[in-house]
Design a protein around this motif. Structure first.
Motif, PDB file in Angstrom:
ATOM      1  N   UNK A  38       0.833  -1.204   0.000  1.00 19.81           N
ATOM      2  CA  UNK A  38       0.000   0.000   0.000  1.00 19.81           C
ATOM      3  C   UNK A  38       0.868   1.255   0.000  1.00 19.81           C
ATOM      4  N   UNK A  39       1.982   1.212   0.730  1.00 17.04           N
ATOM      5  CA  UNK A  39       2.896   2.355   0.725  1.00 17.04           C
ATOM      6  C   UNK A  39       3.496   2.553  -0.660  1.00 17.04           C
ATOM      7  N   UNK A  40       3.802   1.448  -1.357  1.00 18.19           N
ATOM      8  CA  UNK A  40       4.353   1.564  -2.710  1.00 18.19           C
ATOM      9  C   UNK A  40       3.348   2.217  -3.653  1.00 18.19           C
ATOM     10  N   UNK A  41       2.072   1.858  -3.509  1.00 15.46           N
ATOM     11  CA  UNK A  41       1.046   2.483  -4.351  1.00 15.46           C
ATOM     12  C   UNK A  41       0.953   3.982  -4.080  1.00 15.46           C
TER      13      UNK A  41
ATOM     14  N   UNK B 190      -2.192  -2.571 -20.475  1.00 13.60           N
ATOM     15  CA  UNK B 190      -2.189  -1.202 -19.986  1.00 13.60           C
ATOM     16  C   UNK B 190      -0.916  -0.423 -20.290  1.00 13.60           C
ATOM     17  N   UNK B 191       0.228  -1.111 -20.458  1.00 12.33           N
ATOM     18  CA  UNK B 191       1.499  -0.421 -20.646  1.00 12.33           C
ATOM     19  C   UNK B 191       1.752  -0.132 -22.112  1.00 12.33           C
TER      20      UNK B 191
ATOM     21  N   UNK C 170       4.797  -6.063  -7.532  1.00  8.17           N
ATOM     22  CA  UNK C 170       5.395  -6.270  -6.207  1.00  8.17           C
ATOM     23  C   UNK C 170       4.763  -7.486  -5.528  1.00  8.17           C
ATOM     24  N   UNK C 171       3.454  -7.653  -5.685  1.00  6.97           N
ATOM     25  CA  UNK C 171       2.786  -8.807  -5.077  1.00  6.97           C
ATOM     26  C   UNK C 171       3.320 -10.109  -5.661  1.00  6.97           C
TER      27      UNK C 171
ATOM     28  N   UNK D  85      -3.764   3.105 -13.650  1.00  2.00           N
ATOM     29  CA  UNK D  85      -3.168   1.942 -14.319  1.00  2.00           C
ATOM     30  C   UNK D  85      -1.782   1.653 -13.774  1.00  2.00           C
ATOM     31  N   UNK D  86      -0.965   2.700 -13.609  1.00  2.00           N
ATOM     32  CA  UNK D  86       0.389   2.510 -13.104  1.00  2.00           C
ATOM     33  C   UNK D  86       0.372   1.953 -11.685  1.00  2.00           C
ATOM     34  N   UNK D  87      -0.526   2.464 -10.854  1.00  2.00           N
ATOM     35  CA  UNK D  87      -0.626   1.978  -9.479  1.00  2.00           C
ATOM     36  C   UNK D  87      -1.043   0.511  -9.466  1.00  2.00           C
ATOM     37  N   UNK D  88      -1.995   0.137 -10.313  1.00  2.00           N
ATOM     38  CA  UNK D  88      -2.431  -1.257 -10.392  1.00  2.00           C
ATOM     39  C   UNK D  88      -1.286  -2.174 -10.815  1.00  2.00           C
ATOM     40  N   UNK D  89      -0.529  -1.754 -11.828  1.00  2.00           N
ATOM     41  CA  UNK D  89       0.570  -2.587 -12.313  1.00  2.00           C
ATOM     42  C   UNK D  89       1.664  -2.738 -11.265  1.00  2.00           C
TER      43      UNK D  89
END
Length: 714
Positions: free
Chosen positions: A593-596, A682-683, A623-624, A614-618
């Protein structure tokens, strides 16, 4: 007069009675007089309009001050304003005395007075004589009440001894103002001079540092606590022959020496001197006595406040460290601004600690409360943190030990404050000057903020624990990141963010605007941050600005200049790349969550909100996947660079795992397998790069300025 004849006009009646009419509007500053009023003022007998300055030049200065004092009182009481006025000629001589009667009104929106009144000559002695006093007792007492009301208000608002003396020097007593005064104080068995008015600095040297046993009226007043009135030079010379030779050169004719008494103690004496004869009637003595009492109270109050300010500023200076020679290869600026009113030192502090390893630690903290106990606990906690850091402990161990220490001294048995335990928030950053690497541990404190080399500002999410003193066994995980050349880190207490009715979100937006818009060095930036919250610092001043302080403020700025930049301005020639680095360990899945949030901060000015999502989702997927499918940590690197056709975001997640990711076709109910599919959809570009040990997966997005029809970003 026959009944068939018309009544004469009001103007004709007033002219027959030798009575002039005048009108004064303080908003315009103009005074209009008719022909008779102009004659009484010593002007040609014709209607004219004068400025306030021209009108004032025709009146005795004391009488003008009397008018300005009577008018507000008459408005408050709803009565007429009546005064006697001495009209002066060009040589300063009194040519006649007139009675002024007017009905003043006050306009609250214009904040101005409007007066319509009459002037009529009276045949009476010049004010100052006994006959004049008895003839105008009622008017004079009304003037006295207005004067005492204004004098009391002005002296009550004075915050320092200098301000009290300045107010006293501007007082104009009704009908018998002194042209000079001296305020005497007492130090041991000696009489000293606190201040004076109407004298040159060297004139009163013979009266400074006199023994209380001296044959001097001021010393006698202090010894006996009784006033001394001297109405003539002959009376002064006969009563105090030893002092008279020093007094005679001043050319004065009357003196009043009154005790300055506060809380039942005579703290000094006040001398009022007059260039003309004053009989010191009971009314005049009553005014002088009242002024002396108000002056004594104001001086006593100002002295107590000055002593308190000196004490608290000394306490503050002893508790707050100097930054010393600084950190090699880095620059530091710090500020502490106390709250306004009351105690000028509280629980906020900052510190810079040299460590045995050659590194440095920066600390900013805030003990709960704003009182003497908070200040005391702050001093103890700061010393404890210094001791633990100097022993070589890591940031997490330093805060753990400090929390246990604070819990112990605020919860120990027999502590009179046991029912009111305190906690403290703190951020502790260990800096390596050689590499710019920082290790940060937080205890309930706001995150650091980073101003990047291109001027972009973002909060730096870091791991944290409970405030110090809440749980003696609390853990404080550390976050490791780099301060790149050209970047500046801000550490601050919540007072800098929330003052002025702001919450953490809106307060942070205010600070971000200052950080991004400022081009000066770190010292000027520190001042700009403080001024953005509530104007110039009032730490060394008093008055309304100081009273607006809502909470203490402590802040530190750590700047890492770019190599080869010899100037003090770290913002010149800003690069076109902004970059940030963040690690997420296997045992820290909550930091996804901090990374997002970290990525959102980096893209706070990105044109398209959908691309940000989109960037936050990717990033979350990438990371997951590292934490789920490997047994290694994830290292996130994100950068925004200017390209030929606009900005481009590149995100890279690196891990030490050997297995390369591959595209799968997940089933309808599958819980994984969609990461690379999402990246491909998305990218704008993506790829997987094997490394000597491990791999990295990356994607890129070109900024789009698409916006929805409502005008919102997205």
């Amino acid at each position: 007069m026959r009944t068939s004849e018309p009544l004469p006009s009001v103007g004709d009646v007033l002219a027959a009675l030798a009575t002039g009419v005048w009108h004064w509007d303080t908003a315009t500053g103009l005074v209009t007089v008719d022909a008779e009023a102009a004659r009484l003022l010593g002007l040609p007998a014709e209607q004219t309009t004068l400025t306030e300055g021209q009108t004032r030049a025709r009146l005795h200065p004391e009488d003008w001050n009397e008018i300005t004092g009577v008018v507000p009182l008459a408005v408050d009481e709803g009565t007429l304003a009546e005064v006697r006025i001495r009209i002066m000629d060009e040589r300063g001589q009194v040519v006649r005395i007139v009675r002024s009667r007017s009905k003043p009104s006050f306009h609250p929106e214009r904040r101005a007075y409007r007066l319509i009144g009459t002037l009529q000559e009276v045949t009476e002695p010049v004010p100052g004589t006994a006959a004049a006093r008895s003839a105008v007792t009622g008017d004079w007492r009304r003037s006295r009440e207005a004067f005492l009301l204004d004098a009391g208000r002005a002296l009550a608002e004075a915050r320092s001894t200098a301000e009290v003396l300045r107010v006293a020097g501007g007082l104009s007593m009704p009908g018998f103002s002194p042209d000079g005064f001296v305020v005497f104080g007492v130090e041991g068995d000696w009489l000293t001079i606190i201040g004076h008015h109407g004298h040159q600095p060297g004139d009163i040297r013979p009266f400074s540092d006199m023994p209380l046993a001296a044959d001097c009226p001021a010393a006698e007043v202090v010894r006996t606590g009784r006033a001394v009135y001297l109405s003539s030079p002959q009376q002064y010379e006969s009563s105090y022959p030893a002092t008279w030779p020093h007094v005679r050169p001043f050319g004065r004719h009357s003196w009043a020496f009154l005790p300055l008494t506060a809380a039942g103690r005579t703290m000094g004496a006040w001398m009022a001197a007059f260039t003309y004869h004053v009989a010191f009637t009971p009314d005049e003595r009553a005014v002088l006595t009242t002024v002396a009492r108000m002056l004594a109270q104001a001086l006593s109050r100002a002295g107590a406040e000055e002593t308190e300010r000196e004490l608290t500023e000394g306490l503050q200076r002893s508790m707050l460290p100097s930054l010393g020679p600084g950190i090699p290869g880095m620059r530091v600026a710090a500020r502490y601004i106390p709250t306004g009113g009351g105690l000028q030192v509280g629980g906020d502090w900052y510190d810079m600690i040299p460590l045995p390893s050659g590194r440095f630690a920066l600390v900013v903290g805030d003990v709960q409360g704003h009182d003497v106990r908070a200040a005391g606990l702050m001093g103890q906690l700061r010393i404890a943190l210094r001791a633990y850091a100097s022993e070589g402990h890591r940031p997490d161990a330093v805060l753990s030990r400090a929390s246990r220490f604070l819990h112990g001294i605020t919860h120990e048995s027999g502590d009179e404050h046991q029912s009111d335990p305190r906690f403290a928030t703190c951020v502790y950053v260990e800096a390596d000057p050689a590499t710019g690497m920082l290790e940060c541990a937080r205890a309930g404190h706001p995150d650091p903020a980073i101003r990047m080399a291109d001027g972009t500002v973002m909060m730096r999410p870091t791991a944290g624990g409970l405030p110090l003193g809440v749980d003696p066994d609390a853990d404080y995980p550390t976050t490791r990141f780099a301060l790149e050349p050209g970047e500046t880190m801000l550490l601050c207490t919540d007072g800098l963010i929330e003052t002025g009715g702001h919450d953490m979100a809106s307060g942070w937006q205010r600070l971000r605007a200052v950080l991004e818009g400022h081009d000066g060095d770190e010292e000027k930036l520190a001042d700009a941050l403080v001024q953005a919250v509530h104007g110039p610092s009032s730490h060394h001043t008093t008055g309304p600005l100081a009273d607006r302080r809502e909470d203490d403020i402590a802040l530190m700025l750590l700047c890492r200049p770019r190599e080869g930049c010899g100037c003090s301005d770290t913002m010149t020639e800003r690069p076109t790349v902004r970059r940030t680095l963040l690690s997420v360990a296997q045992d820290e899945p909550e930091r996804i969550a901090e990374a997002r949030q970290h990525l959102r901060e980096l893209l706070h000015d990105w044109a398209c909100a959908e691309q940000i999502d989109s960037a936050v989702l990717l990033v979350s997927e990438m990371v997951t996947n590292v934490l789920v499918h490997t047994d290694t940590d994830a290292l996130l690197l994100a950068e925004v660079a200017e390209g030929t056709s606009g900005r481009r975001l590149r995100v890279e997640v690196t891990d030490a795992g050997d297995d390369l990711p591959h595209t799968r076709r997940p089933g309808e109910l599958a819980s994984s397998g969609r990461g690379l599919i999402l990246i491909g959809l998305l990218a704008d570009a993506w790829g997987v790069v094997p490394r000597g040990r491990g791999k990295s997966i990356w994607f890129e997005l070109d900024e789009s300025d698409d916006r929805d029809p409502t005008g919102a970003e997205g």
